[in-house]
Design a protein around this motif. Structure first.
Motif, PDB file in Angstrom:
ATOM      1  N   ASN A   1       0.803  -1.219   0.000  1.00  0.00           N
ATOM      2  CA  ASN A   1       0.000   0.000   0.000  1.00  0.00           C
ATOM      3  C   ASN A   1       0.839   1.275   0.000  1.00  0.00           C
ATOM      4  N   SER A   2       2.154   1.097  -0.201  1.00  0.00           N
ATOM      5  CA  SER A   2       3.087   2.232  -0.353  1.00  0.00           C
ATOM      6  C   SER A   2       2.985   3.251   0.780  1.00  0.00           C
TER       7      SER A   2
ATOM      8  N   ASP B   1       3.893  -4.000   7.012  1.00  0.00           N
ATOM      9  CA  ASP B   1       3.206  -4.302   8.261  1.00  0.00           C
ATOM     10  C   ASP B   1       1.890  -5.040   7.996  1.00  0.00           C
ATOM     11  N   ILE B   2       1.019  -5.020   8.991  1.00  0.00           N
ATOM     12  CA  ILE B   2      -0.226  -5.771   8.930  1.00  0.00           C
ATOM     13  C   ILE B   2      -1.121  -5.333   7.782  1.00  0.00           C
TER      14      ILE B   2
ATOM     15  N   ILE C   1      -3.874  -7.009   2.575  1.00  0.00           N
ATOM     16  CA  ILE C   1      -4.053  -6.982   1.108  1.00  0.00           C
ATOM     17  C   ILE C   1      -3.887  -8.380   0.542  1.00  0.00           C
ATOM     18  N   VAL C   2      -2.897  -9.100   1.055  1.00  0.00           N
ATOM     19  CA  VAL C   2      -2.694 -10.485   0.603  1.00  0.00           C
ATOM     20  C   VAL C   2      -3.884 -11.345   1.035  1.00  0.00           C
TER      21      VAL C   2
ATOM     22  N   PRO D   1      -2.665  -9.009  -8.929  1.00  0.00           N
ATOM     23  CA  PRO D   1      -1.261  -9.386  -9.098  1.00  0.00           C
ATOM     24  C   PRO D   1      -0.352  -8.750  -8.052  1.00  0.00           C
ATOM     25  N   MET D   2      -0.757  -7.622  -7.458  1.00  0.00           N
ATOM     26  CA  MET D   2       0.055  -6.997  -6.426  1.00  0.00           C
ATOM     27  C   MET D   2       0.194  -7.903  -5.210  1.00  0.00           C
ATOM     28  N   ALA D   3      -0.867  -8.671  -4.900  1.00  0.00           N
ATOM     29  CA  ALA D   3      -0.838  -9.546  -3.731  1.00  0.00           C
ATOM     30  C   ALA D   3      -0.018 -10.810  -3.966  1.00  0.00           C
TER      31      ALA D   3
END
Length: 231
Positions: free
Chosen positions: A177-178, A183-184, A189-190, A205-207
């Motif tokens: 999340n930039s 962190d958590i 997000i994953v 795809p980011m996850a």
């Protein structure tokens, strides 16, 4: 007795030629001659088959490009032969083709691969696919860089060509999340994309930290290994 020809062939572009005619009522056999002279001299005879049986076409072999050929056919019934029916003269045009040599470096593939034959003036498309965790770094056409492309098409081919695909490792992004910290929130997000694969419409795809096409425990562990480090 006669054989009525129906083959309009004048010029062909391959070495395979078919001579064709209409079958004649009462005929039980056919005879074919191919000659390089229209005076039908035996000295210039290329093909002569005295009894083909009941067939309506014949494919002569051993013909050469650039030569004008003449041919004729007889029909027979075992006791007599018809006068020969003369077919249209023809010649063979040599087909020119070129080779495109396709190769891929480690960690990806190109399709089709190896050597591909393409007729002069023809086209050929190649598809480049990186392995999970890798990107296409460059496409080299005859040694010159074309940049990263997932496909490339050769058009109007007039010479031999080469295409080479080069791949590079994708550096993982952990701070999803930039916000400057791993962190958590990144774990969330994953987790929100858990067990999704690249074939799912809502796959993020980011996850997929390790870019293996699935969001799973490996991605969580990768974030954990960088826990609370700077982004």
């Amino acid at each position: 007795m006669s054989a009525d020809l129906v083959q309009p062939m004048k010029t062909v572009s391959t070495q395979q030629v078919e001579l064709a005619w209409d079958l004649v009522d009462g005929a039980t056999q056919y005879r074919v001659e191919v000659n390089t002279s229209d005076d039908w001299s035996e000295a210039t005879r290329v093909v002569y088959v005295s009894d083909l049986g009941i067939i309506s076409s014949y494919e002569p072999v051993g013909l050469q490009a650039g030569v004008i050929y003449y041919w004729r056919v007889w029909s027979g019934n075992g006791t007599e032969w018809s006068d020969p029916a003369v077919g249209p003269s023809f010649s063979i045009t040599q087909t020119v083709s070129y080779t495109i040599t396709a190769s891929a470096g480690a960690n990806g593939s190109i399709s089709p691969s190896s050597s591909v034959s393409v007729p002069q003036g023809g086209s050929q498309q190649f598809t480049i696919t990186p392995d999970p965790g890798y990107d296409i770094q460059d496409i080299l056409i005859n040694g010159s860089s074309m940049g990263p492309k997932s496909s490339y098409t050769f058009s109007n081919v007039a010479s031999d060509q080469t295409i080479e695909a080069v791949f590079a490792f994708v550096t993982p992004v952990y701070d999803l999340n930039s916000d400057g910290s791993i962190d958590i929130s990144d774990i969330m997000i994953v987790a929100s994309n858990w067990n999704k694969s690249s074939s799912d419409e809502d796959y993020n795809p980011m996850a997929d930290i390790n870019k293996d096409g699935r969001v799973d425990i490996v991605d969580i562990m990768m974030i954990g290994a960088r826990w609370q480090q700077g982004g």
